[in-house]
Design an enzyme around this catalytic site. Structure first.
Site, PDB file in Angstrom:
ATOM      1  N   GLU A  44      28.515  38.570  40.944  1.00 49.62           N
ATOM      2  CA  GLU A  44      29.321  37.417  41.374  1.00 49.62           C
ATOM      3  C   GLU A  44      29.779  37.770  42.771  1.00 49.62           C
ATOM      4  OE1 GLU A  44      31.564  34.643  42.634  1.00 49.62           O
ATOM      5  OE2 GLU A  44      32.695  36.475  42.264  1.00 49.62           O
ATOM      6  N   CYS A  78      37.580  34.133  42.249  1.00 47.40           N
ATOM      7  CA  CYS A  78      36.225  33.790  42.713  1.00 47.40           C
ATOM      8  C   CYS A  78      35.918  32.304  42.587  1.00 47.40           C
ATOM      9  CB  CYS A  78      35.195  34.595  41.935  1.00 47.40           C
ATOM     10  SG  CYS A  78      35.364  36.369  42.211  1.00 47.40           S
TER      11      CYS A  78
END
Length: 194
Positions: A44, A78
């Site tokens: 990620e 995120c």
């Protein structure tokens, strides 16, 4: 150090799966180390989530939603909305509304029930966020609200709304990982998607 431990783990033959959350540059190194043994890998890397506001949106809901989405975990998430891509018809009102809401956000000790958002993870991260905002301004962007380190101890940063940033600028393209939202106008749906 993190790099030493991460390299050793990602490239170790007894590791079955490697997962990493962080920058794209480090993610490439992790992927390279993991590839040596064919490890399954999940990365990620450097999120830059858009929050698109079309011309038929409920403006008040969009303003509230954008602020909440941008400031979750002090923007250190995120999936935090970091770019508000807003129909030109609503843009000025959206910017005014987000600025008004952000100015009311209470930054402080997360143990205090009156606090809305707490500190950044470190002074280094606080300095990184401040530097990105400063570079955006130097590149022609404007600060609609925030854009400063509060005069209080701790690694806090004020909720910040940036406007007039170029599409190819760092503040639009790179993850800030702090309480910063960039508002960008669009004229038609194809432009918003592009």
């Amino acid at each position: 150090a993190g790099a030493d431990a991460g390299t050793a783990l990602a490239g170790h033959p007894d590791v079955d799966v490697v997962t990493f959350t962080g920058s794209t540059a480090v993610g490439r190194k992790v992927m390279s180390a993991a590839a040596a043994h064919g490890h399954r890998t999940q990365l990620e890397l450097g999120g830059k989530a858009p929050f698109v506001v079309f011309d038929d949106a409920d403006l008040d809901a969009a303003v509230q939603g954008a602020v909440a989405a941008a400031l979750i975990n002090s923007g250190q998430d995120c999936t935090a909305a970091t770019r508000a891509i807003v129909s030109g018809d609503l843009y000025d009102d959206f910017v005014a509304g987000v600025g008004e809401v952000m100015r009311k956000i209470v930054v402080g000790d997360p143990r205090d029930p009156d606090t809305d958002i707490g500190p950044l993870i470190s002074t280094a991260q606080q300095e990184k966020v401040a530097a990105m905002v400063e570079r955006a301004v130097a590149d022609g962007a404007k600060i609609a609200c925030g854009g400063s380190i509060p005069q209080s101890p701790g690694s806090f940063y004020t909720p910040t709304l940036v406007t007039d940033a170029a599409q190819d600028s760092e503040i639009v393209q790179e993850e800030v990982f702090g309480p910063v939202l960039v508002a960008l106008p669009f004229d038609d749906d194809e432009e918003a998607i592009r």
